[in-house]
Structures are given as structure tokens and as C-alpha cells.
Design an enzyme around this catalytic site. Sequence first.
Site, PDB file in Angstrom:
ATOM      1  N   SER A  23       0.801  -1.226   0.000  1.00  0.00           N
ATOM      2  CA  SER A  23       0.000   0.000   0.000  1.00  0.00           C
ATOM      3  C   SER A  23       0.836   1.281   0.000  1.00  0.00           C
ATOM      4  O   SER A  23       0.482   2.236  -0.705  1.00  0.00           O
ATOM      5  CB  SER A  23      -0.978  -0.011   1.176  1.00  0.00           C
ATOM      6  OG  SER A  23      -1.922  -1.036   0.973  1.00  0.00           O
ATOM      7  N   LYS A  72      -8.712  -5.659  11.441  1.00  0.00           N
ATOM      8  CA  LYS A  72      -9.930  -5.153  10.793  1.00  0.00           C
ATOM      9  C   LYS A  72     -11.184  -5.229  11.663  1.00  0.00           C
ATOM     10  O   LYS A  72     -12.048  -4.371  11.574  1.00  0.00           O
ATOM     11  CB  LYS A  72     -10.194  -5.913   9.493  1.00  0.00           C
ATOM     12  CG  LYS A  72      -9.261  -5.535   8.369  1.00  0.00           C
ATOM     13  CD  LYS A  72      -9.690  -6.258   7.106  1.00  0.00           C
ATOM     14  CE  LYS A  72      -8.803  -5.890   5.946  1.00  0.00           C
ATOM     15  NZ  LYS A  72      -9.291  -6.468   4.697  1.00  0.00           N
ATOM     16  N   ASN A  92     -11.711  -1.475   6.911  1.00  0.00           N
ATOM     17  CA  ASN A  92     -10.392  -1.385   6.269  1.00  0.00           C
ATOM     18  C   ASN A  92      -9.961   0.056   6.059  1.00  0.00           C
ATOM     19  O   ASN A  92      -8.858   0.304   5.584  1.00  0.00           O
ATOM     20  CB  ASN A  92     -10.349  -2.178   4.950  1.00  0.00           C
ATOM     21  CG  ASN A  92     -10.913  -1.392   3.780  1.00  0.00           C
ATOM     22  OD1 ASN A  92     -11.719  -0.483   3.975  1.00  0.00           O
ATOM     23  ND2 ASN A  92     -10.495  -1.730   2.583  1.00  0.00           N
ATOM     24  N   ASP A 107     -13.524  -2.945   0.790  1.00  0.00           N
ATOM     25  CA  ASP A 107     -13.127  -4.224   0.185  1.00  0.00           C
ATOM     26  C   ASP A 107     -14.183  -4.752  -0.801  1.00  0.00           C
ATOM     27  O   ASP A 107     -13.836  -5.213  -1.890  1.00  0.00           O
ATOM     28  CB  ASP A 107     -12.897  -5.281   1.274  1.00  0.00           C
ATOM     29  CG  ASP A 107     -11.593  -5.062   2.026  1.00  0.00           C
ATOM     30  OD1 ASP A 107     -10.666  -4.467   1.445  1.00  0.00           O
ATOM     31  OD2 ASP A 107     -11.509  -5.488   3.187  1.00  0.00           O
ATOM     32  N   GLY A 131     -13.980 -19.946   1.808  1.00  0.00           N
ATOM     33  CA  GLY A 131     -13.559 -19.151   2.961  1.00  0.00           C
ATOM     34  C   GLY A 131     -14.732 -18.412   3.564  1.00  0.00           C
ATOM     35  O   GLY A 131     -15.748 -18.178   2.885  1.00  0.00           O
ATOM     36  N   GLY A 133     -13.929 -15.842   6.249  1.00  0.00           N
ATOM     37  CA  GLY A 133     -13.313 -14.813   7.091  1.00  0.00           C
ATOM     38  C   GLY A 133     -13.754 -13.417   6.654  1.00  0.00           C
ATOM     39  O   GLY A 133     -14.765 -13.253   5.968  1.00  0.00           O
ATOM     40  N   ASN A 154     -16.337 -23.441   3.779  1.00  0.00           N
ATOM     41  CA  ASN A 154     -15.205 -23.081   4.635  1.00  0.00           C
ATOM     42  C   ASN A 154     -14.720 -24.298   5.391  1.00  0.00           C
ATOM     43  O   ASN A 154     -15.518 -25.187   5.725  1.00  0.00           O
ATOM     44  CB  ASN A 154     -15.637 -21.991   5.632  1.00  0.00           C
ATOM     45  CG  ASN A 154     -14.452 -21.346   6.315  1.00  0.00           C
ATOM     46  OD1 ASN A 154     -13.487 -20.993   5.649  1.00  0.00           O
ATOM     47  ND2 ASN A 154     -14.511 -21.189   7.627  1.00  0.00           N
ATOM     48  N   THR A 156     -13.823 -24.521   8.411  1.00  0.00           N
ATOM     49  CA  THR A 156     -14.604 -24.554   9.649  1.00  0.00           C
ATOM     50  C   THR A 156     -16.056 -24.223   9.290  1.00  0.00           C
ATOM     51  O   THR A 156     -16.405 -23.072   9.054  1.00  0.00           O
ATOM     52  CB  THR A 156     -14.062 -23.513  10.655  1.00  0.00           C
ATOM     53  OG1 THR A 156     -12.638 -23.676  10.741  1.00  0.00           O
ATOM     54  CG2 THR A 156     -14.691 -23.670  12.013  1.00  0.00           C
ATOM     55  N   LEU A 222      -8.320 -14.036  -4.571  1.00  0.00           N
ATOM     56  CA  LEU A 222      -7.940 -12.763  -3.956  1.00  0.00           C
ATOM     57  C   LEU A 222      -6.430 -12.649  -3.763  1.00  0.00           C
ATOM     58  O   LEU A 222      -5.889 -11.554  -3.605  1.00  0.00           O
ATOM     59  CB  LEU A 222      -8.635 -12.589  -2.596  1.00  0.00           C
ATOM     60  CG  LEU A 222      -9.931 -11.776  -2.591  1.00  0.00           C
ATOM     61  CD1 LEU A 222     -10.959 -12.364  -3.531  1.00  0.00           C
ATOM     62  CD2 LEU A 222     -10.510 -11.672  -1.185  1.00  0.00           C
TER      63      LEU A 222
HETATM   64  P1  ATR Z   1      -9.246 -12.603   5.865  1.00  0.00           P
HETATM   65  O1  ATR Z   1      -9.537 -11.279   6.487  1.00  0.00           O
HETATM   66  O2  ATR Z   1      -8.109 -12.568   4.879  1.00  0.00           O
HETATM   67  O3  ATR Z   1     -10.455 -13.251   5.278  1.00  0.00           O
HETATM   68  P2  ATR Z   1      -9.464 -14.400   8.105  1.00  0.00           P
HETATM   69  O4  ATR Z   1     -10.684 -13.684   8.600  1.00  0.00           O
HETATM   70  O5  ATR Z   1      -8.430 -14.827   9.089  1.00  0.00           O
HETATM   71  O6  ATR Z   1      -8.693 -13.546   7.026  1.00  0.00           O
HETATM   72  O7  ATR Z   1      -9.977 -15.679   7.267  1.00  0.00           O
HETATM   73  C1  ATR Z   1      -9.098 -16.610   6.714  1.00  0.00           C
HETATM   74  C2  ATR Z   1      -9.865 -17.632   5.882  1.00  0.00           C
HETATM   75  O8  ATR Z   1      -8.936 -18.539   5.286  1.00  0.00           O
HETATM   76  C3  ATR Z   1     -10.812 -18.473   6.693  1.00  0.00           C
HETATM   77  O9  ATR Z   1     -11.909 -18.848   5.886  1.00  0.00           O
HETATM   78  C4  ATR Z   1      -9.954 -19.703   7.021  1.00  0.00           C
HETATM   79  O10 ATR Z   1     -10.688 -20.870   7.318  1.00  0.00           O
HETATM   80  P3  ATR Z   1     -11.124 -21.227   8.859  1.00  0.00           P
HETATM   81  O11 ATR Z   1     -12.314 -20.342   9.163  1.00  0.00           O
HETATM   82  O12 ATR Z   1     -11.441 -22.651   8.840  1.00  0.00           O
HETATM   83  O13 ATR Z   1      -9.930 -20.869   9.715  1.00  0.00           O
HETATM   84  C5  ATR Z   1      -9.238 -19.866   5.720  1.00  0.00           C
HETATM   85  N1  ATR Z   1      -7.995 -20.630   5.857  1.00  0.00           N
HETATM   86  C6  ATR Z   1      -6.805 -20.197   6.320  1.00  0.00           C
HETATM   87  N2  ATR Z   1      -5.876 -21.183   6.283  1.00  0.00           N
HETATM   88  C7  ATR Z   1      -6.511 -22.273   5.765  1.00  0.00           C
HETATM   89  C8  ATR Z   1      -6.110 -23.612   5.444  1.00  0.00           C
HETATM   90  N3  ATR Z   1      -4.851 -24.024   5.653  1.00  0.00           N
HETATM   91  N4  ATR Z   1      -7.017 -24.446   4.910  1.00  0.00           N
HETATM   92  C9  ATR Z   1      -8.282 -24.026   4.688  1.00  0.00           C
HETATM   93  N5  ATR Z   1      -8.736 -22.790   4.954  1.00  0.00           N
HETATM   94  C10 ATR Z   1      -7.865 -21.917   5.489  1.00  0.00           C
END
Ligand code: ATR
Length: 283
Positions: A23, A72, A92, A107, A131, A133, A154, A156, A222
Site C-alpha cells: 500500500s 480489521k 479497512n 473491500d 472461505g 473470514g 469453509n 470450519t 484474492l
Molecule cells: P481474511 O480477512 O483474509 O479473510 P481471516 O478472517 O483470518 O482472514 O480468514 C481466513 C480464511 O482462510 C478463513 O476462511 C480460514 O478458514 P477457517 O475459518 O477454517 O480458519 C481460511 N484458511 C486459512 N488457512 C486455511 C487452510 N490451511 N485451509 C483451509 N482454509 C484456510
Amino acid sequence: MTGITGKTKIIGVWGHPVGHSRSPAMHNAALRELGLDWVYVAFDVAPDQVPQAMAGIRALGIVGVNVTVPLKELVAPYTILSAAALQTGSVNTLHNQEGRLHGDSTDGRGFLRSLEDAGQSGAGRSVLILGAGGSARAVAFALAALGSHCRVANRTRARAEELVSDINRVYPGQAETSGWGERTYAVDLLVNTTSVGMYPHIDEMPALPPDIFAARPFVYDLIYAPSRTKLLRLAEQAGCEVSNGITMLVHQGALSLALWTGLPVKEIPVKVMEEAARASLRE
Ligand code: ATR
């Protein structure tokens, strides 16, 4: 900007760590192009220092800052939230307006502009988002607002379910949960918001539903380092059009700069920002 003066205004980015951020290069190129006596600097703010940093932005008269991982969500309670920030629960962009701290999220809008750059619409699409997050929230809400249907997968699952129910509360029926790596309906847009495949782990990729490329979805990652993740390489081999996240980085930054300067977005030199961001990635 020809040099720092007694009147130089300060903007910047908070993150932890922040030394890798593109940035500063991107924004300082824009400030030079605009001929503004402003400077953009990176501040490493540890999560437990957020309250002090909030007081600091006011005390020092800093115009505004971008906020990145892992801050964030943490800064949100200290700000007057925009609708986008309220929906996604993440900020952000902080904007100090005479001591009143506004929190916005550019974003989602940055993502939509980036899709447009790739010749794609965010409206009426059938999307699989990998994902759940902060980035996934921004992307999913922006797409749902345009009438797209979002499936969220996701690692999780509970986090995907929470995002889906938050979307459906605002845009009823427009989101559903999908299993991580499990078969799903054909989609015409696949978006990876996870960090899987990011440098240096370039041989990793998120779990994909079988046959996901069969209907030739547009595939958006992304991640922008590497410029072609394993996911994008495979998608291209399968005949899909793809995009990485560099233009999203540029557009979210351009939208922040428009907020701080009060300039219309169309006057922000996005091409100059993109070139500076790409050059900093080559360093
Ligand atoms: P951001 O702001 O970049 O979205 P975040 O809120 O920490 O960052 O979210 C990270 C995302 O990447 C989440 O969906 C995470 O999955 P979990 O909710 O299960 O943690 C996903 N992620 C990160 N590392 C991962 C991995 N090794 N395998 C699968 N998903 C992953």
C-alpha cells in the site's frame, strides 16, 4: 509530493506485521500523481495497542489509515461504522474527521470494480465462495447486494453457517452453506478468499468440489502473490478465465483515497496505483 514540509498530511496503513504491505508504494505513487503534499506510511500496530493507536490518530491529526490483518475487526468498536462496515463487521478504512473516527470497508466495492476490470459482472451470478473470514464477508455481501446467489464453503463449517445466516438476514434466500471440498451445484463464478496457496506455500490450494471447472466458471483468487496460484493455474488449464487479486487491492485503496481526499473516485489515478503495486511485487 516533492518532499516532506511543515504542512504535509499523513495517511497510512496499520497492520501486524505490515512491512510487506504494497500500500505505501501504491498510495505514494497516487499522491505524487495528484500533486498532493501528503505522505502514506506503514505503522506496525500490535492488537493490544489498538486503543492507544486510536487516541494517537486523533492526537497527531492523522487524516486516515487503511487497516489490515489482524486489526480489521478489532478497530470497529472505536468508530462510527458505515453500512458496509456494519454488515461485514470489519473496517479497512479509518477516516479522522475533526476527531470523529469513521470506519468504512472498501473491500466489497473494490472487489466488484476489480471484477468489472476483468469484464465480469457481479450481478445475478451463481457463486461459490471459498472461505468465511473477513474477506469472504466483504465479497459475499457485495455480490448478494447485486442479486447474486452465494454458496459458502469453509474449512470450519460453523463460520460458513454464520456468514450465510448473516447474509440471509439482509438478503433473504441468497446464501447457503456448501461442504468444504464437497460436490455442489454448477456455479459461474468461483472466488477464493482463503490464504491457501499464498506465497511461500505456492503448491497448496483450497479443497475444491469435484468437477468444479466443468461448467467453465470465471475463477477469481484474492491472492496476488504469486500472481498465478495453483488454483488459477489449474483453472486456466481447464479452460476457465481467471483473475488474481491485484486489482482488488488497487480499487479498495483508490476508494479509501477518495474518502480521505474528498476527490471523486474517477479522479483517483488507479492505473498509476496498479503499476506501482505491480512494480513493488516484482521487487
Ligand atoms: P481474511 O480477512 O483474509 O479473510 P481471516 O478472517 O483470518 O482472514 O480468514 C481466513 C480464511 O482462510 C478463513 O476462511 C480460514 O478458514 P477457517 O475459518 O477454517 O480458519 C481460511 N484458511 C486459512 N488457512 C486455511 C487452510 N490451511 N485451509 C483451509 N482454509 C484456510
